[in-house]
Design a protein around this motif. Structure first.
Motif, PDB file in Angstrom:
ATOM      1  N   HIS A 266       6.471  -7.398   3.057  1.00 34.69           N
ATOM      2  CA  HIS A 266       5.328  -7.907   2.296  1.00 34.69           C
ATOM      3  C   HIS A 266       4.947  -9.307   2.779  1.00 34.69           C
ATOM      4  N   GLU A 267       3.665  -9.626   2.650  1.00 37.62           N
ATOM      5  CA  GLU A 267       3.157 -10.928   3.073  1.00 37.62           C
ATOM      6  C   GLU A 267       2.807 -11.826   1.894  1.00 37.62           C
ATOM      7  N   SER A 268       3.051 -11.366   0.677  1.00 32.61           N
ATOM      8  CA  SER A 268       2.816 -12.175  -0.514  1.00 32.61           C
ATOM      9  C   SER A 268       3.832 -11.756  -1.572  1.00 32.61           C
ATOM     10  N   ALA A 269       3.723 -12.358  -2.753  1.00 31.99           N
ATOM     11  CA  ALA A 269       4.727 -12.133  -3.792  1.00 31.99           C
ATOM     12  C   ALA A 269       4.792 -10.667  -4.203  1.00 31.99           C
ATOM     13  N   VAL A 270       5.999 -10.164  -4.407  1.00 30.47           N
ATOM     14  CA  VAL A 270       6.219  -8.799  -4.894  1.00 30.47           C
ATOM     15  C   VAL A 270       6.138  -8.818  -6.414  1.00 30.47           C
ATOM     16  N   MET A 271       5.229  -8.010  -6.969  1.00 27.06           N
ATOM     17  CA  MET A 271       4.955  -8.044  -8.402  1.00 27.06           C
ATOM     18  C   MET A 271       5.754  -7.014  -9.197  1.00 27.06           C
ATOM     19  N   ASP A 272       6.111  -5.883  -8.593  1.00 29.61           N
ATOM     20  CA  ASP A 272       6.813  -4.846  -9.347  1.00 29.61           C
ATOM     21  C   ASP A 272       7.613  -3.968  -8.397  1.00 29.61           C
ATOM     22  N   ILE A 273       8.721  -3.432  -8.927  1.00 29.44           N
ATOM     23  CA  ILE A 273       9.610  -2.545  -8.177  1.00 29.44           C
ATOM     24  C   ILE A 273      10.008  -1.391  -9.088  1.00 29.44           C
ATOM     25  N   ASP A 274      10.075  -0.192  -8.533  1.00 30.74           N
ATOM     26  CA  ASP A 274      10.547   0.952  -9.304  1.00 30.74           C
ATOM     27  C   ASP A 274      11.332   1.880  -8.390  1.00 30.74           C
ATOM     28  N   TYR A 275      12.516   2.279  -8.842  1.00 32.28           N
ATOM     29  CA  TYR A 275      13.364   3.176  -8.064  1.00 32.28           C
ATOM     30  C   TYR A 275      12.951   4.628  -8.265  1.00 32.28           C
ATOM     31  N   ASP A 288      -0.282  -8.902  -1.991  1.00 32.95           N
ATOM     32  CA  ASP A 288      -1.036  -8.765  -0.745  1.00 32.95           C
ATOM     33  C   ASP A 288      -1.843  -7.463  -0.689  1.00 32.95           C
ATOM     34  N   ARG A 289      -1.930  -6.762  -1.829  1.00 27.26           N
ATOM     35  CA  ARG A 289      -2.763  -5.556  -1.994  1.00 27.26           C
ATOM     36  C   ARG A 289      -2.227  -4.351  -1.231  1.00 27.26           C
ATOM     37  N   THR A 290      -0.935  -4.266  -1.073  1.00 26.63           N
ATOM     38  CA  THR A 290      -0.321  -3.105  -0.430  1.00 26.63           C
ATOM     39  C   THR A 290       0.815  -2.564  -1.291  1.00 26.63           C
ATOM     40  N   ILE A 291       1.121  -1.303  -1.057  1.00 24.54           N
ATOM     41  CA  ILE A 291       2.257  -0.620  -1.686  1.00 24.54           C
ATOM     42  C   ILE A 291       3.177  -0.169  -0.565  1.00 24.54           C
ATOM     43  N   ARG A 292       4.456  -0.440  -0.717  1.00 20.47           N
ATOM     44  CA  ARG A 292       5.427  -0.077   0.316  1.00 20.47           C
ATOM     45  C   ARG A 292       6.572   0.715  -0.307  1.00 20.47           C
ATOM     46  N   ILE A 293       7.074   1.674   0.465  1.00 22.31           N
ATOM     47  CA  ILE A 293       8.214   2.491   0.048  1.00 22.31           C
ATOM     48  C   ILE A 293       9.374   2.189   0.988  1.00 22.31           C
ATOM     49  N   ARG A 389       6.932   4.519  13.790  1.00 23.26           N
ATOM     50  CA  ARG A 389       6.917   3.228  13.108  1.00 23.26           C
ATOM     51  C   ARG A 389       5.515   2.649  12.945  1.00 23.26           C
ATOM     52  N   HIS A 390       4.546   3.135  13.686  1.00 23.32           N
ATOM     53  CA  HIS A 390       3.223   2.527  13.649  1.00 23.32           C
ATOM     54  C   HIS A 390       2.544   2.767  12.304  1.00 23.32           C
ATOM     55  N   ARG A 391       1.979   1.698  11.724  1.00 18.36           N
ATOM     56  CA  ARG A 391       1.193   1.779  10.501  1.00 18.36           C
ATOM     57  C   ARG A 391      -0.054   0.922  10.675  1.00 18.36           C
ATOM     58  N   HIS A 392      -1.178   1.485  10.321  1.00 16.92           N
ATOM     59  CA  HIS A 392      -2.417   0.711  10.390  1.00 16.92           C
ATOM     60  C   HIS A 392      -2.481  -0.226   9.196  1.00 16.92           C
ATOM     61  N   LEU A 393      -2.774  -1.506   9.456  1.00 16.45           N
ATOM     62  CA  LEU A 393      -2.847  -2.508   8.407  1.00 16.45           C
ATOM     63  C   LEU A 393      -4.241  -3.127   8.377  1.00 16.45           C
ATOM     64  N   PRO A 394      -4.697  -3.535   7.194  1.00 14.90           N
ATOM     65  CA  PRO A 394      -5.961  -4.277   7.139  1.00 14.90           C
ATOM     66  C   PRO A 394      -5.871  -5.573   7.936  1.00 14.90           C
ATOM     67  N   LYS A 395      -6.999  -6.036   8.386  1.00 18.04           N
ATOM     68  CA  LYS A 395      -7.029  -7.213   9.259  1.00 18.04           C
ATOM     69  C   LYS A 395      -6.422  -8.455   8.616  1.00 18.04           C
ATOM     70  N   PRO A 396      -6.718  -8.766   7.334  1.00 14.98           N
ATOM     71  CA  PRO A 396      -6.089  -9.966   6.736  1.00 14.98           C
ATOM     72  C   PRO A 396      -4.568  -9.881   6.683  1.00 14.98           C
ATOM     73  N   TYR A 398      -2.653  -8.049   8.675  1.00 11.44           N
ATOM     74  CA  TYR A 398      -2.148  -8.116  10.043  1.00 11.44           C
ATOM     75  C   TYR A 398      -2.084  -9.565  10.528  1.00 11.44           C
ATOM     76  N   LYS A 399      -3.112 -10.340  10.217  1.00 12.63           N
ATOM     77  CA  LYS A 399      -3.107 -11.747  10.616  1.00 12.63           C
ATOM     78  C   LYS A 399      -2.028 -12.530   9.881  1.00 12.63           C
ATOM     79  N   ALA A 400      -1.860 -12.240   8.576  1.00 13.57           N
ATOM     80  CA  ALA A 400      -0.824 -12.928   7.803  1.00 13.57           C
ATOM     81  C   ALA A 400       0.563 -12.603   8.342  1.00 13.57           C
TER      82      ALA A 400
END
Length: 442
Positions: A266-275, A288-293, A389-396, A398-400
């Protein structure tokens, strides 16, 4: 002269029906198959490419809230029942299968900060910034009904007024107790309007609280001073206390001086986690407006979900069957995602807006299992590793990420040069798992 004749039984090679496959026997002698590894590598490469082609994780959006979604809760007894609370005090019960609101609660005067459901799935507990805790009845008949009616007449079973605003709530996995977080940690009972116990350590606000599923009397909290605290309901005081970057840390509750694993991405604060209900992976939502698993023991995420319209993600949840992920963001929408991006779901009806699970043919299941096996076997090779491993990311983002890598590399070089020009043994390099731990207080 002796002649050997190949004899085959007609019954073994004759198809009973015209739709049956022709039975073929293979000789797996490696001397007869010199190109076996090359063929398997091509199949693994094809399987990795097909996985990317069919990766369509986004299913749909659930619209209805008028303000940002601040919290969510799932019903442990009903697979398709899901609760959400927004910043304007609105609470809704959703039917995930039909993607509609089945019940709307009057909610709170301020923002809803926490939602949780009792063990039997019949009572919903909510808390907010209006200093109240409310208990609601969960309409079971509405969840099992198939009509499109919406129940708007729900009134709270009980309203408990307290002196401080609440930031989180969680229910005990076994029992009638639930805990709220705010200026202090309060333990409540369904039948009492006052807390039966309170814990306080320091003066900082507690922003999250969770009960341990395996040990019902143990709960953990996080506070605004970046501290993690463990409490035991059988004791009158906190049990242990240990001490924002953009990473997630997995700890062993018996040893808080070192993280078991650091999950980066993540490139910004993590707001929530769920197992996940399986316990093998978890989902995170970030500013940072993304969801990661992530895998429970993986340092990098296996999936990254994002859309153009999705804003800051405040809450994420796995479904009870671990097949879907639900996210709530600042743009007033809940979004439904597949836990496995390339998983086949079947036909999606546009008119009824329903998603039906599909049962694969056994032969197709074996084919998917074979593709996963060959990908796992050749995942270390450069070409397959790059595709997987490749994932497309939004430009902001990717720059961050590029800027963050540059900063971390600069810090690493600075530390190496400082250590090289110092007296031997005067500078000790701490591992990443211990670097963020300030101290542990018993």
């Amino acid at each position: 002269m002796k002649v050997k004749v190949i004899s085959r039984s007609t019954d073994e090679f004759t198809r009973e029906r015209s739709q049956d496959l022709q039975r073929v026997y293979h000789n797996y002698d490696p001397n007869l198959r010199p190109q076996e590894k090359a063929v398997e590598y091509v199949r693994a490469l094809t399987a990795a490419k097909l996985e990317k082609i069919f990766a369509r994780p986004f299913i749909g959006a659930l619209d209805g809230h008028r303000d940002g979604v601040s919290c969510m809760a799932k019903n442990p007894n009903y697979l398709k029942g899901f609760f959400s609370g927004s910043m304007d005090g609105d609470i809704r019960l959703w039917d995930i299968a039909n993607r509609r609101t089945v019940c709307q609660y009057s909610g709170h005067q301020g923002a809803v900060r926490g939602l949780t459901v009792s063990t039997d799935g019949r009572i919903l507990v909510s808390c907010g910034t209006d200093c109240t805790v409310k208990l609601w009845n969960v309409p079971v008949a509405t969840l099992t009904d198939s009509d499109d009616s919406t129940d708007n007449s729900s009134e709270p079973l009980a309203v408990y007024v307290w002196k401080n605003a609440f930031w989180a709530v969680d229910h005990q996995w076994e029992g009638d107790l639930f805990a709220t977080a705010g200026a202090q940690v309060d333990i409540w009972n369904h039948n009492r309007s006052q807390p039966i116990n309170s814990f306080q350590w320091g003066t900082d606000t507690v922003i999250s609280v969770r009960f341990n599923p395996a040990e019902p009397n143990v709960l953990a909290t996080t506070a605004s001073d970046r501290s993690i605290t463990l409490y035991d309901l059988r004791m009158s005081s906190p049990a242990r206390k240990a001490n924002e970057d953009c990473n997630c840390y997995s700890y062993d509750s018996r040893k808080l001086d070192e993280a078991k694993c650091v999950h980066m991405g993540h490139e910004s604060a993590v707001m929530d986690i769920d197992y996940s209900p399986t316990g093998r992976e978890f989902v995170t939502g970030s500013y940072d407006r993304t969801i990661r698993i992530f895998q429970y023991n993986g340092g990098r995420s296996r999936e990254i979900y994002h859309t153009k319209r999705m804003q800051r993600v405040f809450c994420v949840k796995f479904s009870c069957d671990a097949s879907y992920v639900i996210s709530g963001s600042d743009d007033t929408n809940l979004r439904l995602w597949k836990a496995k991006a390339s998983e086949q779901l079947g036909v999606v009806s546009i008119f009824l807006s329903r998603v039906f699970a599909v049962t694969l043919h056994p032969r197709e299941q074996r084919k998917h299992a074979y593709h996963e096996a060959v990908k796992n076997r050749y995942k270390h090779l450069p070409e397959i590793k790059r595709i997987v491993r490749h994932r497309h990311l939004p430009k902001p983002i990717y720059k961050a990420a590029s800027l963050r890598r540059t900063m971390m590399e600069a810090e690493r070089r600075k530390a190496e040069r400082r250590k090289a020009h110092s007296a031997p043994g005067s500078i000790v390099t701490e591992p990443v798992r211990k670097r963020r731990i300030i101290k542990e207080v018993e």
